[in-house]
Design an enzyme around this catalytic site. Structure first.
Site, PDB file in Angstrom:
ATOM      1  N   ASP A  56       0.840  -1.194   0.000  1.00 39.98           N
ATOM      2  CA  ASP A  56       0.000   0.000   0.000  1.00 39.98           C
ATOM      3  C   ASP A  56       0.878   1.248   0.000  1.00 39.98           C
ATOM      4  O   ASP A  56       1.730   1.425   0.870  1.00 39.98           O
ATOM      5  CB  ASP A  56      -0.907   0.001   1.230  1.00 39.98           C
ATOM      6  CG  ASP A  56      -2.104   0.916   1.062  1.00 39.98           C
ATOM      7  OD1 ASP A  56      -1.917   2.090   0.691  1.00 39.98           O
ATOM      8  OD2 ASP A  56      -3.236   0.467   1.306  1.00 39.98           O
ATOM      9  N   ASP A 157      -9.951  -2.463   6.833  1.00 38.74           N
ATOM     10  CA  ASP A 157      -9.418  -1.290   6.145  1.00 38.74           C
ATOM     11  C   ASP A 157      -9.679  -1.428   4.645  1.00 38.74           C
ATOM     12  O   ASP A 157     -10.097  -2.477   4.151  1.00 38.74           O
ATOM     13  CB  ASP A 157      -7.933  -1.156   6.450  1.00 38.74           C
ATOM     14  CG  ASP A 157      -7.419   0.273   6.277  1.00 38.74           C
ATOM     15  OD1 ASP A 157      -8.229   1.168   5.970  1.00 38.74           O
ATOM     16  OD2 ASP A 157      -6.200   0.488   6.463  1.00 38.74           O
ATOM     17  N   THR A 159      -8.109  -1.763   1.641  1.00 37.97           N
ATOM     18  CA  THR A 159      -7.644  -2.767   0.680  1.00 37.97           C
ATOM     19  C   THR A 159      -8.268  -4.136   0.903  1.00 37.97           C
ATOM     20  O   THR A 159      -8.800  -4.732  -0.051  1.00 37.97           O
ATOM     21  CB  THR A 159      -6.113  -2.841   0.666  1.00 37.97           C
ATOM     22  OG1 THR A 159      -5.588  -1.565   0.275  1.00 37.97           O
ATOM     23  CG2 THR A 159      -5.608  -3.898  -0.289  1.00 37.97           C
ATOM     24  N   ARG A 170     -15.700   3.857   3.025  1.00 37.15           N
ATOM     25  CA  ARG A 170     -14.729   2.984   3.668  1.00 37.15           C
ATOM     26  C   ARG A 170     -14.738   3.075   5.186  1.00 37.15           C
ATOM     27  O   ARG A 170     -14.221   2.186   5.866  1.00 37.15           O
ATOM     28  CB  ARG A 170     -13.323   3.321   3.146  1.00 37.15           C
ATOM     29  CG  ARG A 170     -12.892   4.742   3.441  1.00 37.15           C
ATOM     30  CD  ARG A 170     -11.529   5.072   2.860  1.00 37.15           C
ATOM     31  NE  ARG A 170     -10.452   4.377   3.556  1.00 37.15           N
ATOM     32  CZ  ARG A 170      -9.173   4.449   3.201  1.00 37.15           C
ATOM     33  NH1 ARG A 170      -8.811   5.175   2.147  1.00 37.15           N
ATOM     34  NH2 ARG A 170      -8.266   3.797   3.886  1.00 37.15           N
ATOM     35  N   ASP A 334       2.189   2.563   3.533  1.00 33.48           N
ATOM     36  CA  ASP A 334       1.363   3.758   3.348  1.00 33.48           C
ATOM     37  C   ASP A 334       1.184   4.535   4.649  1.00 33.48           C
ATOM     38  O   ASP A 334       1.353   5.763   4.687  1.00 33.48           O
ATOM     39  CB  ASP A 334      -0.002   3.330   2.806  1.00 33.48           C
ATOM     40  CG  ASP A 334      -1.034   4.426   2.837  1.00 33.48           C
ATOM     41  OD1 ASP A 334      -1.116   5.201   1.873  1.00 33.48           O
ATOM     42  OD2 ASP A 334      -1.792   4.505   3.845  1.00 33.48           O
ATOM     43  N   LYS A 335       0.869   3.843   5.712  1.00 31.58           N
ATOM     44  CA  LYS A 335       0.540   4.534   6.958  1.00 31.58           C
ATOM     45  C   LYS A 335       1.755   5.276   7.521  1.00 31.58           C
ATOM     46  O   LYS A 335       1.634   6.377   8.070  1.00 31.58           O
ATOM     47  CB  LYS A 335      -0.029   3.542   7.976  1.00 31.58           C
ATOM     48  CG  LYS A 335      -1.346   2.927   7.507  1.00 31.58           C
ATOM     49  CD  LYS A 335      -1.914   1.947   8.498  1.00 31.58           C
ATOM     50  CE  LYS A 335      -3.091   1.191   7.900  1.00 31.58           C
ATOM     51  NZ  LYS A 335      -4.134   2.051   7.327  1.00 31.58           N
ATOM     52  N   HIS A 338       2.385   8.360   5.418  1.00 28.87           N
ATOM     53  CA  HIS A 338       1.499   9.446   5.877  1.00 28.87           C
ATOM     54  C   HIS A 338       2.088  10.153   7.098  1.00 28.87           C
ATOM     55  O   HIS A 338       1.958  11.363   7.255  1.00 28.87           O
ATOM     56  CB  HIS A 338       0.120   8.888   6.250  1.00 28.87           C
ATOM     57  CG  HIS A 338      -0.793   8.667   5.100  1.00 28.87           C
ATOM     58  ND1 HIS A 338      -1.210   9.678   4.270  1.00 28.87           N
ATOM     59  CD2 HIS A 338      -1.398   7.527   4.648  1.00 28.87           C
ATOM     60  CE1 HIS A 338      -2.039   9.192   3.354  1.00 28.87           C
ATOM     61  NE2 HIS A 338      -2.170   7.880   3.558  1.00 28.87           N
ATOM     62  N   ASP A 376      -1.053   0.226  -4.800  1.00 33.71           N
ATOM     63  CA  ASP A 376      -2.343   0.803  -5.178  1.00 33.71           C
ATOM     64  C   ASP A 376      -2.230   2.262  -5.595  1.00 33.71           C
ATOM     65  O   ASP A 376      -3.082   2.780  -6.304  1.00 33.71           O
ATOM     66  CB  ASP A 376      -3.370   0.641  -4.057  1.00 33.71           C
ATOM     67  CG  ASP A 376      -2.854   1.092  -2.705  1.00 33.71           C
ATOM     68  OD1 ASP A 376      -1.665   1.455  -2.589  1.00 33.71           O
ATOM     69  OD2 ASP A 376      -3.641   1.079  -1.739  1.00 33.71           O
ATOM     70  N   HIS A 377      -1.166   2.925  -5.162  1.00 33.82           N
ATOM     71  CA  HIS A 377      -0.953   4.331  -5.516  1.00 33.82           C
ATOM     72  C   HIS A 377       0.446   4.729  -5.083  1.00 33.82           C
ATOM     73  O   HIS A 377       1.091   4.032  -4.303  1.00 33.82           O
ATOM     74  CB  HIS A 377      -1.989   5.236  -4.842  1.00 33.82           C
ATOM     75  CG  HIS A 377      -2.085   5.045  -3.354  1.00 33.82           C
ATOM     76  ND1 HIS A 377      -1.127   5.502  -2.474  1.00 33.82           N
ATOM     77  CD2 HIS A 377      -3.020   4.429  -2.589  1.00 33.82           C
ATOM     78  CE1 HIS A 377      -1.470   5.177  -1.242  1.00 33.82           C
ATOM     79  NE2 HIS A 377      -2.616   4.515  -1.278  1.00 33.82           N
TER      80      HIS A 377
END
Length: 457
Positions: A56, A157, A159, A170, A334-335, A338, A376-377
């Protein structure tokens, strides 16, 4: 047709010139070896199994950062070794189906899980009419394949949710979280929260964090007054809450692994990026806040494959010849991106890469397995020169090569969550139908690759 001998001679001469300048490049022999590997990797036909691994937020910058830190600039991660590599675009859409250039994990996941784009925040439903769209996991189950989904985030979550459920937003993860999903409530004739849907469909293996969502009390429908966990147990799920209980799980009944109240704690720790940068740091490769009984992502992956294989071997009739579909998510890349936490981010990428290795090793022994790794991004982290003075957050690391590296996080102002980016991301694969990832595709096409590989109707 060009003279191949001349081409090789020129390539070797060019390599010698570059090496003389002090830059390491692959030799002509290894370059042609890679081409041969790619040629032999072109396989058509049907796959028995699919293992889809998703980092992610794991864009090229995140991969490069983990590579530089852990194995060196000239080294290679396990995910770098796939014979066939391409890129795919990741944009979402608005309710009128116009491009929304920066996606979240819900819309992007819906893209590869269903083959259709949707609005940011929506889980496997259309962008305009808000109708449920079948997911690849649901289709695999319908066609007789064993099914699994594992993650390092909450199991509810975005995904994992795109494979297991259909909700308007979501945020509707548990029975107490349905404020943004009025049409999805059981009272309104809907399927309920992500947690309720996940267990009601009886997928064979579900693992992650998020036990607190499953401890919520259901307020509507036949399970009203019970928790989602009680619903799961009544549906026959074996519950695993740590490495020992996961090891003890046996095929024959579905398995629900819930290894943390919320997200599973990260593997590595260190100082977050800061305004003006940080002193050079080495990452701490153990997290005191991660219980020793917590299974790693590669342990989850190994157990999931063991359970899915055993489930299919116990089948009688036509379905015994079918394998499984397994999704593996490294969610906290990802987290931590962030949070502008480079050590947390790198550690999660390294842990994800170990799961990639396990999947590739499995496929080497089971060549009828399609293995795909992607993201995913894209995300915010960027490697910048040591003398750069980024306006946002930055951190200086000392890599395993003993060299300093500066990473910058500047997609939002300090104190706010750093943002996704709209870039295309890597996709790589091996096995039947893997050639479909070549070139620049869109993430919705991955759904069609899976469907073709397993011949799903």
């Amino acid at each position: 047709m060009p003279d191949l001998r001349l081409s090789r001679r020129h390539l070797a001469w060019g390599a010698a010139v570059v090496l003389a300048a002090g830059v390491a490049v692959p030799s002509a022999a290894s370059a042609f070896g890679q081409a041969d590997q790619a040629r032999h990797a072109i396989k058509d036909g049907q796959a028995k199994n699919v293992i889809m691994l998703l980092g992610d937020g794991m864009g090229d910058s995140e991969i490069t950062l983990a590579r530089n830190y852990s194995v060196g600039a000239a080294g290679r991660l396990n995910m770098d070794g796939f014979p066939l590599t391409g890129a795919y675009t990741t944009y979402a859409v608005d309710k009128d189906k116009r491009p929304d250039y920066v996606t979240d994990s819900a819309a992007s996941g819906t893209g590869w899980a269903t083959g259709q784009k949707t609005v940011n925040g929506r889980i496997s439903k259309t962008p305009d009419t808000n109708k449920a769209v079948p997911t690849i996991l649901e289709l695999a189950q319908k066609n007789g394949y064993a099914t699994g989904s594992i993650t390092t985030s909450e199991l509810t979550d975005a995904t994992p949710a795109v494979l297991q459920s259909h909700v308007t937003d979501r945020s509707c993860q548990g029975p107490s979280d349905m404020a943004k999903c009025p049409v999805d409530t059981i009272a309104a004739g809907g399927p309920g929260s992500i947690a309720e849907q996940s267990v009601s469909k009886k997928f064979d293996v579900l693992m992650g964090g998020g036990k607190a969502r499953f401890d919520q009390t259901i307020t509507q429908g036949p399970y009203a007054g019970k928790t989602v966990l009680q619903q799961a147990q009544e549906a026959g799920y074996q519950l695993a809450t740590d490495a020992d209980s996961l090891k003890a799980a046996r095929a024959g009944k579905p398995v629900l692994g819930l290894f943390a109240p919320v997200n599973i704690p990260v593997e590595w720790t260190g100082k977050n990026a800061a305004v003006g940068g940080t002193d050079p740091q080495r990452c701490v490769t153990s997290n005191p806040n991660r219980p020793g009984s917590t299974p790693t992502l590669v342990q989850e992956t190994a157990k999931a494959i063991e359970l899915l294989e055993a489930k299919q071997q116990s089948n009688r009739g036509h379905d015994r010849n079918k394998g499984f579909f397994l999704q593996v998510e490294g969610a906290s890349i990802d987290k931590q991106d962030h949070a502008a936490d480079p050590c947390g981010q790198i550690g999660e990428t390294v842990a994800f890469d170990q799961a990639v290795k396990f999947a590739r090793d499995y496929a080497a022994k089971h060549p009828d397995t399609l293995v795909v790794t992607t993201a995913d991004h894209g995300h915010t982290s960027q490697i910048v020169p040591l003398d750069a003075a980024p306006p946002g957050l930055s951190s200086t690391l000392i890599t395993n090569e003993g060299v300093q590296l500066k990473v910058n996080y500047s997609t939002n102002t300090p104190g706010k969550s750093q943002e996704h980016t709209g870039t295309e991301v890597r996709i790589a694969a091996s096995g039947p139908q893997a050639y479909r990832v070549l070139g620049v595709t869109d993430q919705t096409e991955l759904f069609n690759t899976f469907r073709a590989a397993l011949r799903l109707r």
